[in-house]
Scaffold this motif. Sequence first.
Motif, PDB file in Angstrom:
ATOM      1  N   LEU A  93       0.825  -1.214   0.000  1.00  0.00           N
ATOM      2  CA  LEU A  93       0.000   0.000   0.000  1.00  0.00           C
ATOM      3  C   LEU A  93       0.857   1.261   0.000  1.00  0.00           C
ATOM      4  O   LEU A  93       0.437   2.312  -0.450  1.00  0.00           O
ATOM      5  N   TRP A  97       4.716   5.520  -2.243  1.00  0.00           N
ATOM      6  CA  TRP A  97       5.211   6.590  -1.382  1.00  0.00           C
ATOM      7  C   TRP A  97       6.645   6.362  -0.916  1.00  0.00           C
ATOM      8  O   TRP A  97       7.362   7.307  -0.614  1.00  0.00           O
ATOM      9  N   VAL A 435     -15.795   7.205  -7.677  1.00  0.00           N
ATOM     10  CA  VAL A 435     -15.722   8.539  -8.263  1.00  0.00           C
ATOM     11  C   VAL A 435     -14.302   8.752  -8.760  1.00  0.00           C
ATOM     12  O   VAL A 435     -13.364   8.539  -7.986  1.00  0.00           O
ATOM     13  N   LEU A 570       0.208  13.321 -11.359  1.00  0.00           N
ATOM     14  CA  LEU A 570      -0.478  13.945 -10.221  1.00  0.00           C
ATOM     15  C   LEU A 570      -0.259  13.169  -8.937  1.00  0.00           C
ATOM     16  O   LEU A 570      -1.026  13.294  -7.990  1.00  0.00           O
ATOM     17  N   LYS A 573      -0.453  14.784  -5.598  1.00  0.00           N
ATOM     18  CA  LYS A 573      -1.673  15.570  -5.395  1.00  0.00           C
ATOM     19  C   LYS A 573      -2.905  14.672  -5.385  1.00  0.00           C
ATOM     20  O   LYS A 573      -3.946  15.049  -5.882  1.00  0.00           O
ATOM     21  N   GLY A 574      -2.767  13.465  -4.873  1.00  0.00           N
ATOM     22  CA  GLY A 574      -3.934  12.593  -4.747  1.00  0.00           C
ATOM     23  C   GLY A 574      -4.100  11.632  -5.916  1.00  0.00           C
ATOM     24  O   GLY A 574      -4.983  10.784  -5.904  1.00  0.00           O
ATOM     25  N   GLY A 575      -3.256  11.746  -6.935  1.00  0.00           N
ATOM     26  CA  GLY A 575      -3.406  10.907  -8.124  1.00  0.00           C
ATOM     27  C   GLY A 575      -3.186   9.429  -7.853  1.00  0.00           C
ATOM     28  O   GLY A 575      -3.816   8.568  -8.461  1.00  0.00           O
ATOM     29  N   LEU A 576      -2.325   9.135  -6.900  1.00  0.00           N
ATOM     30  CA  LEU A 576      -2.018   7.728  -6.591  1.00  0.00           C
ATOM     31  C   LEU A 576      -3.269   6.924  -6.269  1.00  0.00           C
ATOM     32  O   LEU A 576      -3.352   5.740  -6.577  1.00  0.00           O
ATOM     33  N   ALA A 577      -4.222   7.587  -5.615  1.00  0.00           N
ATOM     34  CA  ALA A 577      -5.416   6.872  -5.185  1.00  0.00           C
ATOM     35  C   ALA A 577      -6.243   6.386  -6.371  1.00  0.00           C
ATOM     36  O   ALA A 577      -7.033   5.461  -6.246  1.00  0.00           O
ATOM     37  N   LEU A 578      -6.073   7.008  -7.529  1.00  0.00           N
ATOM     38  CA  LEU A 578      -6.893   6.627  -8.675  1.00  0.00           C
ATOM     39  C   LEU A 578      -6.178   5.669  -9.626  1.00  0.00           C
ATOM     40  O   LEU A 578      -6.740   5.231 -10.604  1.00  0.00           O
TER      41      LEU A 578
ATOM     42  N   GLU B  44       3.707  23.480   0.288  1.00  0.00           N
ATOM     43  CA  GLU B  44       3.334  22.399  -0.627  1.00  0.00           C
ATOM     44  C   GLU B  44       1.815  22.206  -0.653  1.00  0.00           C
ATOM     45  O   GLU B  44       1.216  21.997  -1.704  1.00  0.00           O
ATOM     46  N   ASP B  48      -0.706  22.404  -3.839  1.00  0.00           N
ATOM     47  CA  ASP B  48      -1.675  21.358  -4.193  1.00  0.00           C
ATOM     48  C   ASP B  48      -3.084  21.927  -4.275  1.00  0.00           C
ATOM     49  O   ASP B  48      -3.867  21.555  -5.149  1.00  0.00           O
ATOM     50  N   ALA B  51      -3.497  23.763  -7.436  1.00  0.00           N
ATOM     51  CA  ALA B  51      -3.564  22.841  -8.585  1.00  0.00           C
ATOM     52  C   ALA B  51      -4.919  22.152  -8.683  1.00  0.00           C
ATOM     53  O   ALA B  51      -5.350  21.767  -9.757  1.00  0.00           O
ATOM     54  N   ASN B  89       4.609  15.363   2.378  1.00  0.00           N
ATOM     55  CA  ASN B  89       3.192  15.412   2.026  1.00  0.00           C
ATOM     56  C   ASN B  89       2.713  14.017   1.627  1.00  0.00           C
ATOM     57  O   ASN B  89       2.407  13.746   0.482  1.00  0.00           O
ATOM     58  N   ARG B  90       2.700  13.121   2.612  1.00  0.00           N
ATOM     59  CA  ARG B  90       2.282  11.747   2.339  1.00  0.00           C
ATOM     60  C   ARG B  90       1.675  11.142   3.599  1.00  0.00           C
ATOM     61  O   ARG B  90       1.953  11.602   4.704  1.00  0.00           O
ATOM     62  N   PRO B  91       0.839  10.116   3.447  1.00  0.00           N
ATOM     63  CA  PRO B  91       0.307   9.446   4.631  1.00  0.00           C
ATOM     64  C   PRO B  91       1.391   8.582   5.259  1.00  0.00           C
ATOM     65  O   PRO B  91       2.336   8.185   4.587  1.00  0.00           O
ATOM     66  N   GLN B 102      -2.360  12.168   4.753  1.00  0.00           N
ATOM     67  CA  GLN B 102      -1.500  13.108   4.046  1.00  0.00           C
ATOM     68  C   GLN B 102      -1.868  14.530   4.497  1.00  0.00           C
ATOM     69  O   GLN B 102      -3.051  14.864   4.598  1.00  0.00           O
ATOM     70  N   TYR B 104      -2.028  17.367   3.066  1.00  0.00           N
ATOM     71  CA  TYR B 104      -2.943  18.029   2.131  1.00  0.00           C
ATOM     72  C   TYR B 104      -4.393  17.596   2.392  1.00  0.00           C
ATOM     73  O   TYR B 104      -5.323  18.413   2.367  1.00  0.00           O
ATOM     74  N   PHE B 218      -3.779   4.559   3.180  1.00  0.00           N
ATOM     75  CA  PHE B 218      -2.721   5.289   2.472  1.00  0.00           C
ATOM     76  C   PHE B 218      -3.229   6.014   1.232  1.00  0.00           C
ATOM     77  O   PHE B 218      -2.516   6.804   0.650  1.00  0.00           O
ATOM     78  N   LEU B 219      -4.430   5.717   0.799  1.00  0.00           N
ATOM     79  CA  LEU B 219      -4.912   6.340  -0.421  1.00  0.00           C
ATOM     80  C   LEU B 219      -6.322   6.879  -0.231  1.00  0.00           C
ATOM     81  O   LEU B 219      -7.285   6.127  -0.269  1.00  0.00           O
ATOM     82  N   THR B 220      -6.430   8.162  -0.001  1.00  0.00           N
ATOM     83  CA  THR B 220      -7.757   8.773   0.108  1.00  0.00           C
ATOM     84  C   THR B 220      -8.232   9.096  -1.291  1.00  0.00           C
ATOM     85  O   THR B 220      -7.638   9.901  -1.989  1.00  0.00           O
ATOM     86  N   GLU B 222     -11.601   9.859  -2.266  1.00  0.00           N
ATOM     87  CA  GLU B 222     -12.541  10.968  -2.353  1.00  0.00           C
ATOM     88  C   GLU B 222     -12.910  11.381  -0.946  1.00  0.00           C
ATOM     89  O   GLU B 222     -12.689  10.638   0.017  1.00  0.00           O
ATOM     90  N   LEU B 240     -13.386  15.088  -5.171  1.00  0.00           N
ATOM     91  CA  LEU B 240     -12.170  14.399  -5.564  1.00  0.00           C
ATOM     92  C   LEU B 240     -10.989  15.264  -5.154  1.00  0.00           C
ATOM     93  O   LEU B 240     -10.920  16.421  -5.537  1.00  0.00           O
ATOM     94  N   PRO B 241     -10.056  14.741  -4.374  1.00  0.00           N
ATOM     95  CA  PRO B 241      -8.920  15.578  -3.996  1.00  0.00           C
ATOM     96  C   PRO B 241      -7.833  15.602  -5.059  1.00  0.00           C
ATOM     97  O   PRO B 241      -6.693  15.925  -4.776  1.00  0.00           O
ATOM     98  N   VAL B 242      -8.166  15.264  -6.273  1.00  0.00           N
ATOM     99  CA  VAL B 242      -7.159  15.248  -7.317  1.00  0.00           C
ATOM    100  C   VAL B 242      -7.743  15.897  -8.571  1.00  0.00           C
ATOM    101  O   VAL B 242      -8.939  15.794  -8.826  1.00  0.00           O
TER     102      VAL B 242
END
Lengths: 816, 252
Positions: A93, A97, A435, A570, A573-578, B44, B48, B51, B89-91, B102, B104, B218-220, B222, B240-242
């Motif tokens: 997981l 990172w 989503v 990205l 900036k959250g892109g990893l989750a998708l 940072e 974000d 962006a 900037n990571r979990p 994270q 952010y 580790f991955l949020t 939404e 969506l945070p991206v």
Amino acid sequence: MPLLFAVAALSGAALAFEILVMRLFAIIQWHHVAYMVISLALLGYGVAGTFLAFTKEWLKRRFDLAFAASAALFALSALASVTVVERIPFNPLEFGWDFDQQLNLAALYLLLALPFFFVASAIGLSYSHLTREIGGIYRADLLGAGLGSLAIIGLLFVLDPEDGLRAIGALGLIASALALLGAKGKGRLAGFACLAPLLALVLLWPGALIAPTPSEYKALSLALRVPGAEIIAQRTSPLGRLDLVESPTIPFRHAPGLSLASRLEPPEQLGLFTDGDSMQAITRFEGDLERLAYLDMQTGALPYHLLERPKTLLLGSGTGGGIWLARLHGAASIDAVELNPQTVELVKDRFAAFAGHVYEGPELSVHIAEARSFVQTTQASYDLIQLSLLDSFSAAAAGVHALNESATYTKEAFEAYLARLEEGGLLAITRWLRVPPRDALKLFATALQALEARGASEPENQLALIRGWKTTTLLVKNGAFEADEIAALRRFCTERWFDLAYYPGIEAGEVNRYNLLERPYLYLGTKALIGPQAQSFMGNYKYALEPATDDKPYFGHFLKWRALVELIGLRAKGGLALVEWGYVILLATLALALAASAVFILLPIPFLKRAARSRSQGPSSEGPGFARIAGYFFALGLAFLFIEIAFIQRFTLFLGHPLYAVAVVLAAFLVFAGIGSGFSQWLTKEAGGPSSAGYRGRAIAIAISGIILVALAHLVALPPLIESAVALPRAAKIALALLLIAPLAFFMGMPFPLGLSRIAHDRPALVPWAFGINGFASVISAVLATLLAIHLGFTVVVGLALALYLSAALVFGRAR
Amino acid sequence: MRARAGFLWVIGLLLFSVPASDVCADDAYAGDAYADARAAMVREIEGDVRATARWIGKGELDPRVMEAMGTVPRHEFVPESELRWAYANRPLPIGYGQTISQPYIVALMTDLLSPGSDDAVLEIGTGSGYQAAVLSRLVGEVYTIEIIPELAASARKRLARLGYQNVAARTGDGYYGWEEHAPFDGIVVTAAAGQIPPPLIEQLKPGGRMVIPVGSPFLTQELVLVEKDAAGAVTTRALLPVAFVPFTRAPE
């Protein structure tokens, strides 16, 4: 001859180990990680070829002892590597990172590659040493592998993985003992003296060292953190480990996607985890259906509000929630289909009283079968066919299903479901809402195509789609929706604060009211899909929405390359989750396997060239060159598994259960190919003498012609044959499958030993190298077959296999 | 290794030099060894946010939220083994299968609550206590509930040690919220769940907001924002945070 038995035992142990490690990793991590780890560990096979190229002269002089030592090292390293691997703090997981995780992963590969390296060293050495027995050794290798795979699948029903691992170790030591029978003098005595304590060590290896512990991030581990929670029952089988958890202080209250308008709390529940994840709940029932009313507050309850006492088919009945929902609405009859017999056993027998005897009742029939095969076989018809939501959200969210072949969500499957619906009946499918939306739109597109294929003139009038804050439910009606049904649908949604996404005649003003998306994606998407621009919409959408088909049965694959590039850009900036991890891991596995193969195949070439020059007496400089040898064995390695994998997929549907398919198809291929290999041995022995190169060349040409002809016949004749035989009893189907596979596998068993014995004759120094190349190609093949099937389909995979066989015949089949 | 040991030593020194009583803990850290790292983290997050402005509906977050992010000593809330990543900037893993989000995402979730200085906020899933500490700088009262006893105990101790006096923490079942202190202006449910407990919706004030991160550890993926209007009607909003739109071109 004992050595052939040793080869068979060792080969069987290795295949069993491979399957077992997959199982262990599926419990500890997630199955896509298991897939990657085991694929790369198999590179140990290829590396052994390179190793032997350097060492075989020395090892050949003490062949029996070397074989016995390799087999014993396999046994030891099988247990030791699993012991160590389970202690490496690998957390996939965090992969995106944390660089340390990549080092952990590399350590996993190296450790797990060791046992395979030792097996391949022993077997590869046998090929180089007993060059006149190549066909016989290959036969033993294949037969052993076939029996090993059957045995472990059977054993996993009765043994824990720990005991399975000990049995594999013991089998490795038996192989070692068999090889020692051929040794002489002191070595033999010393060997046997070592084996006895080793056997004791393997059999007494502490279970705690090798028992799989699920990752702390898996749902089971999290549930067990809660005070008072404990496992009260456990079942294990090749289909997965089931853990049943009781949590008395803090109840589970499992009700995915429950309406926010609901004030209802589920009764006491037991959590059932498959491989430590994907929770389902067994709900306590004491006779009061009102206590289960919360089930009616989920999107999946929709079809019952449009139908009167439906004859219902539940696909994936699991712990029985769907059965209660059907009873809540007075379903006239219920056919419950569940894949895992142990799930049903737990709910139906062991915890029957707790579960309120949910699996009993005059209106209920239970069937242990795969959903699609059941529908394909049954003659019954239904008012409602309900596909349940069984996978976990977090697994779906991480895209670990991208590589899952599933015959449940293909266009052909939808056609089969529709064919079993009564006039006016409904097919209902519930999925997690992700989503940006993916699953719901792909299902919608699939339903549209299936309706069109069945000749519907206005398929858009037969569809409806709703969504809650977490789930979506799609309805496909056998007929056009009527005004009163649409009224019921709207009432159902309004009362539960669910949103309408599509029904015939929907207005833009009534969507996206309760659960707001940035834009009404599902409304816009479904509208585009029923319009003339459907193709360009799918082309422009950033996720792959093209329906899965039986030829490309990957419903879970949504990732497009350009989206992948964008998301990786990205990443922070959250892109990893998708990102869809299953697919990314597949790509990474392929890249690593290719790189490792290139290095290890090229590495020994200068050395081999020098060796050939220094011993240029005899025929050694005359045989086929390096490029031709590499081409031949690489092509064979790719092609064999391409065909095998494609056939497993084809027969899964036919045999009704993935386990039967894997066991029957794998064993059939290995056993009949073994027989073919034995036949090639007989052919070459008969021929013997100086003309054998030409003779073997012709034999290769004939065998490959056989493969191509039989496989082409299969491509044409198999689909209708399977279609017409689908209703036969299972035993007859298995017999038919064996009959269909036998001739193809027979021919497929021949080119490898024929080619290898030709090299053994012309250029003996290159035998281990050729063997190693074949090993690398097999690893790449398994990964590449999946990637090709996702994008091009299994028919293309078989076609490519045939092209590879043809090119192998061209580079090698000629006399000179 | 040596550099890290040095770091730890400095931190240890700082810990012991914290005045025990009335000084708010954060002031003690104003010039701490991590001040630069924290400032970089804030920059940072600002980047974000810019962006992803279109998706989260604003180009910058509430300055009060950013100030809190720039003050709370995040390194106090991560395990020793993760200290080097404290302001990345990571979990991060915090043990027991749990993570600290994270930065952010924490900033975004806090901003989504629109915290007012007199608000009462309920948090389900204390974890390390970081989110509660950030909230405590922004609102009147923070109530936080953690299901795992070990985490609850260490977070309670940590929050007390650092002087976050307006945070009340307890161990237990978050399903029924915290009846005695209800209703709440904001609720954060950091526990992963396929459902939103009805009692929590009841304990939300009219006009209140609830934020739920959704995804795997580790991955949020939404953030679900639940809003209750003055009349008590509830809507949810998936954010969506991206910066990712599925439509390449808007369909007609």
